[in-house]
Design an enzyme around this catalytic site. Structure first.
Site, PDB file in Angstrom:
ATOM      1  N   HIS A  56       0.566  -1.258  -0.089  1.00 20.22           N
ATOM      2  CA  HIS A  56      -0.191   0.076   0.180  1.00 20.22           C
ATOM      3  C   HIS A  56       1.037   1.239  -0.005  1.00 20.22           C
ATOM      4  CE1 HIS A  56      -2.228  -3.138   2.283  1.00 20.22           C
ATOM      5  NE2 HIS A  56      -3.415  -2.551   1.813  1.00 20.22           N
ATOM      6  N   ASP A  59       2.233   1.751   3.412  1.00 21.48           N
ATOM      7  CA  ASP A  59       3.341   0.813   3.934  1.00 21.48           C
ATOM      8  C   ASP A  59       4.713   1.283   3.565  1.00 21.48           C
ATOM      9  OD1 ASP A  59       0.868  -0.760   4.345  1.00 21.48           O
ATOM     10  OD2 ASP A  59       1.421  -2.083   2.594  1.00 21.48           O
ATOM     11  N   MET A  90       2.505  -5.630  -7.846  1.00 22.64           N
ATOM     12  CA  MET A  90       1.122  -5.164  -7.396  1.00 22.64           C
ATOM     13  C   MET A  90       1.276  -4.166  -6.381  1.00 22.64           C
ATOM     14  SD  MET A  90      -1.214  -5.287  -4.736  1.00 22.64           S
ATOM     15  CE  MET A  90      -1.675  -6.787  -3.874  1.00 22.64           C
ATOM     16  N   GLU A 183     -11.090  -6.289  -5.154  1.00 17.98           N
ATOM     17  CA  GLU A 183     -11.011  -7.133  -4.044  1.00 17.98           C
ATOM     18  C   GLU A 183     -12.424  -7.084  -3.138  1.00 17.98           C
ATOM     19  OE1 GLU A 183      -7.436  -7.190  -1.726  1.00 17.98           O
ATOM     20  OE2 GLU A 183      -8.487  -8.445  -0.124  1.00 17.98           O
ATOM     21  N   LYS A 185     -15.163  -7.901   0.197  1.00 19.11           N
ATOM     22  CA  LYS A 185     -15.067  -8.597   1.355  1.00 19.11           C
ATOM     23  C   LYS A 185     -16.454  -8.189   2.094  1.00 19.11           C
ATOM     24  CE  LYS A 185     -12.182  -8.597   5.586  1.00 19.11           C
ATOM     25  NZ  LYS A 185     -11.142  -7.934   6.119  1.00 19.11           N
ATOM     26  N   GLU A 219     -10.167 -13.276  -2.382  1.00 18.59           N
ATOM     27  CA  GLU A 219      -9.411 -13.623  -1.406  1.00 18.59           C
ATOM     28  C   GLU A 219     -10.125 -14.770  -0.683  1.00 18.59           C
ATOM     29  OE1 GLU A 219      -7.497 -10.717   1.433  1.00 18.59           O
ATOM     30  OE2 GLU A 219      -8.315 -11.891   3.090  1.00 18.59           O
ATOM     31  N   HIS A 222     -12.273 -14.079   2.552  1.00 14.33           N
ATOM     32  CA  HIS A 222     -13.188 -13.033   2.408  1.00 14.33           C
ATOM     33  C   HIS A 222     -14.290 -13.944   1.769  1.00 14.33           C
ATOM     34  CE1 HIS A 222     -10.323  -9.498   1.735  1.00 14.33           C
ATOM     35  NE2 HIS A 222     -10.438  -9.977   2.913  1.00 14.33           N
ATOM     36  N   ASP A 247      -5.576 -13.366  -3.591  1.00 17.53           N
ATOM     37  CA  ASP A 247      -5.094 -13.330  -2.245  1.00 17.53           C
ATOM     38  C   ASP A 247      -5.478 -14.503  -1.453  1.00 17.53           C
ATOM     39  OD1 ASP A 247      -4.122 -10.722  -2.711  1.00 17.53           O
ATOM     40  OD2 ASP A 247      -5.687  -9.812  -1.152  1.00 17.53           O
ATOM     41  N   ASP A 257     -12.000 -12.031  10.798  1.00 14.56           N
ATOM     42  CA  ASP A 257     -11.058 -11.980   9.708  1.00 14.56           C
ATOM     43  C   ASP A 257      -9.610 -12.478  10.204  1.00 14.56           C
ATOM     44  OD1 ASP A 257      -9.506 -11.460   7.538  1.00 14.56           O
ATOM     45  OD2 ASP A 257      -9.695  -9.261   7.793  1.00 14.56           O
ATOM     46  N   ASP A 259      -6.923 -14.202   8.558  1.00 18.07           N
ATOM     47  CA  ASP A 259      -5.642 -14.025   7.667  1.00 18.07           C
ATOM     48  C   ASP A 259      -4.462 -15.226   7.959  1.00 18.07           C
ATOM     49  OD1 ASP A 259      -6.516 -11.871   6.233  1.00 18.07           O
ATOM     50  OD2 ASP A 259      -5.484 -10.692   7.495  1.00 18.07           O
ATOM     51  N   ASP A 289      -1.955 -13.047   1.270  1.00 14.04           N
ATOM     52  CA  ASP A 289      -2.335 -11.980   2.140  1.00 14.04           C
ATOM     53  C   ASP A 289      -2.852 -12.473   3.530  1.00 14.04           C
ATOM     54  OD1 ASP A 289      -3.337  -9.695   3.052  1.00 14.04           O
ATOM     55  OD2 ASP A 289      -4.954  -9.277   1.928  1.00 14.04           O
TER      56      ASP A 289
HETATM   57  C1  GCO Z   1      -8.060  -7.042   4.571  1.00 13.52           C
HETATM   58  C2  GCO Z   1      -7.698  -7.045   2.968  1.00 13.52           C
HETATM   59  C3  GCO Z   1      -6.582  -6.374   2.694  1.00 13.52           C
HETATM   60  C4  GCO Z   1      -6.289  -5.976   1.282  1.00 13.52           C
HETATM   61  C5  GCO Z   1      -5.146  -5.042   0.999  1.00 13.52           C
HETATM   62  C6  GCO Z   1      -4.628  -4.834  -0.518  1.00 13.52           C
HETATM   63  O1  GCO Z   1      -8.818  -7.869   4.808  1.00 13.52           O
HETATM   64  O2  GCO Z   1      -7.848  -6.339   5.210  1.00 13.52           O
HETATM   65  O3  GCO Z   1      -7.552  -8.316   2.507  1.00 13.52           O
HETATM   66  O4  GCO Z   1      -5.362  -6.862   3.028  1.00 13.52           O
HETATM   67  O5  GCO Z   1      -6.162  -7.281   0.458  1.00 13.52           O
HETATM   68  O6  GCO Z   1      -5.784  -3.624   1.316  1.00 13.52           O
HETATM   69  O7  GCO Z   1      -5.588  -4.255  -1.161  1.00 13.52           O
HETATM   70 MN    MN Z   2      -6.512  -9.061   0.638  1.00 11.74          MN
HETATM   71 MN    MN Z   3      -8.533  -9.861   3.856  1.00 10.56          MN
END
Ligand code: GCO
Ligand code: MN
Ligand code: MN
Length: 389
Positions: A56, A59, A90, A183, A185, A219, A222, A247, A257, A259, A289
Site C-alpha cells: 500500500h 506501507d 502489484m 477485491e 469482502k 481472497e 473473504h 489473495d 477475519d 488471515d 495476504d
Molecule cells: C483485508 C484485505 C487487505 C487487502 C489489501 C490490499 O482483509 O484487510 O484483504 O489486506 O487485500 O488492502 O488491497
Molecule cells: Mn486481501
Molecule cells: Mn483480507
C-alpha cells in the site's frame, strides 16, 4: 516427484509489506513484534524465497513523510529490490487507515473525502507504476455502512463507478500498462462493505466505461467469511477472464477475519483451489495476504511465510498425483461418462433442435436410479491428502 518444495520465480509467490510486516497488533492488544522497515521486509522475503513484494502507498512511504524522507525511502527500497532480485507486481492504496476515511473513501458522504481519495490513489498509482507494478488492487475496507439510515445506496454505487471510471481514465491518459483488480469482502472493518462478494464485483465491472481494464482479486478468507465456496468464486472469475490477481490465506468459517497461513485451516478447500489454479494454467501472482499468529517471533514469521509457499507446492504436487491416480481417474471417467446419444441436443439453439428435444422420450425413473460414486472418489482424495496413496 520432488521432496524439496523450493519456491521458484515461476510460482509467482508474493507477499505484501503488511503481511510479514504485521506486528501482531489487534483490537485487544499492542504490537508484539518490532516494526520492520520495507528494506528489512524485502530481505526477509528474499531469504524465504519469495518472488515479489506488494505494498500500500502508506506501507512504503508514511502518509505524513516529508518529500526528502519519501525520496530516501523509495531509493532504499529500490536498492533492496535490485540487491535481492525481488519485483513489485502489484500495488494498492490504503483508503481505510486514516481517520479521514471513517465513512469510506470513494463512497464517503463527504465530497471532499471522495476527491481526496481520488488524489491519494492517483499518487499511489504513480508510485506503484514507477516501481514496476502491473496490477493495481482496490480493496474498499471502509466503503460501506453500519446503518443504512445515513447513506443513499444508489449514490454509493454511482460514486464507486465514477471513481473507477475516473481512475481508468487517469491510467489511460498516463499510458500506464496497468490493470485494476477489485477485491470484495463482506464485512470488517465496516459492518457491511459494499459489493461484498467476488460475484458482486464481476457484475459491477460490466457497468464500467472500460471493463477490459478491470478484473478481480478474490481472497480465500473473504468468501469464507461469507460462508461461500472460494474455488467456485475463482472459477467464475476465471471463466469471465477476470482473474487478474489472487489473495491466498485461510479462514475458519463464521469467525472474525483471521488471515491465517495458507492451507492451515481448510486443507481440502486449499487443495481444490490449488488444483483449479494449476489445471487452468493461472500465471498471475499467487499473493499471500496473511500474517503470522500473534504468538510468533521473527523466526516464526519466516516459518509462516515459508509455510504458505511450501503448502502450495505440496498441494500442487498432490494435484498432479490426482491426475495420475488410476483409481481416481477410473471413477472420474465413470462419473462423466457420455454415450454420445445426447450430442444432437447440445450446443446452440435451433428450431429443429428444440423440436427434436421436445419429442424425445426420457426414462426419468432410470435417470433418477443412477447413483454416482462421489463417496468413493472423495475418500480417495482425502487419502491422497493424508499421504497414504
Ligand atoms: C483485508 C484485505 C487487505 C487487502 C489489501 C490490499 O482483509 O484487510 O484483504 O489486506 O487485500 O488492502 O488491497
Ligand atoms: Mn486481501
Ligand atoms: Mn483480507
Amino acid at each position: 516427484m520432488t521432496n524439496t518444495y523450493q519456491p521458484h520465480s515461476d510460482n509467482r509467490f508474493t507477499f505484501g509489506l503488511w503481511t510479514v510486516g504485521n506486528t501482531g497488533r489487534d483490537p485487544f492488544g499492542a504490537p508484539v513484534r518490532k516494526a520492520l522497515s520495507p528494506v528489512e521486509i524485502v530481505r526477509l522475503l528474499a531469504e524465504v524465497g519469495a518472488y515479489g513484494v506488494n505494498f500500500h502507498d502508506d506501507d512504503l512511504v508514511p502518509i505524513d513523510a516529508t518529500p526528502a524522507a519519501r525520496k530516501k525511502i523509495i531509493a532504499d527500497f529500490r536498492k533492496a529490490l535490485s540487491d535481492t532480485g525481488l519485483v513489485v507486481p502489484m500495488a494498492t492504496t490504503n483508503l481505510f487507515g486514516d481517520p479521514a476515511f471513517r465513512d469510506g473513501a470513494f463512497t464517503s458522504n463527504d465530497p471532499h473525502v471522495r476527491a481526496y481519495a481520488l488524489q491519494k490513489t492517483m499518487n499511489a498509482i504513480d508510485l506503484g507504476v514507477s516501481l514496476g507494478a502491473g496490477i493495481y488492487v482496490f480493496w474498499g475496507g471502509r466503503e460501506g455502512t453500519e446503518t443504512d439510515a445515513g447513506k443513499n445506496l444508489l449514490d454509493a454505487q454511482k460514486w464507486m463507478r465514477e471513481a473507477m471510471n475516473f481512475l481508468c481514465g487517469y491510467v489511460r491518459d498516463q499510458k500506464y500498462a496497468l490493470k485494476f483488480a477489485l477485491e470484495a469482502k463482506p464485512n470488517e472493518p465496516r459492518g457491511d462493505i459494499f459489493l461484498p462478494t467476488t460475484g458482486a464485483m464481476l457484475a459491477f465491472i460490466e457497468t464500467l466505461d472500460h471493463p477490459e481494464m478491470v478484473g478481480v482479486n478474490p481472497e480465500v478468507a473473504h468468501e469464507h467469511m461469507a460462508g461461500l465456496n472460494f474455488t467456485h468464486a475463482v472459477a467464475q472469475a476465471w471463466d469471465a477472464g477476470k482473474l487478474f490477481h489472487i489473495d491466498l490465506n485461510d479462514q475458519s468459517f463464521g469467525r472474525y477475519d483471521q488471515d491465517l497461513r495458507f492451507g492451515s485451516h481448510n486443507l481440502k478447500s486449499a487443495f481444490f483451489l490449488v488444483k483449479f489454479l494449476e489445471d487452468v494454467g493461472y500465471t498471475g501472482s499467487r499473493h499471500f495476504d496473511a500474517h503470522a499468529y500473534r504468538t510468533a517471533d521473527e523466526d516464526d514469521v519466516k516459518a509462516f511465510a515459508a509455510g504458505c509457499m511450501r503448502t502450495y507446492l505440496i498441494l500442487k504436487e498432490k494435484a498432479a498425483q490426482f491426475w495420475e491416480d488410476a483409481e481416481i481417474q477410473g471413477l472420474l471417467a465413470e462419473i462423466v461418462a457420455d454415450d454420445g446419444a445426447m450430442d444432437r441436443f447440445k450446443g446452440k439453439y435451433s428450431p429443429a433442435k428444440s423440436k427434436a428435444l421436445k419429442a424425445e422420450a426420457f426414462d426419468r425413473g432410470a435417470l433418477g436410479r443412477r447413483g454416482l460414486p462421489y463417496e468413493r472418489l472423495d475418500q480417495l482424495v482425502v487419502e491422497l491428502l493424508m499421504g497414504v496413496r
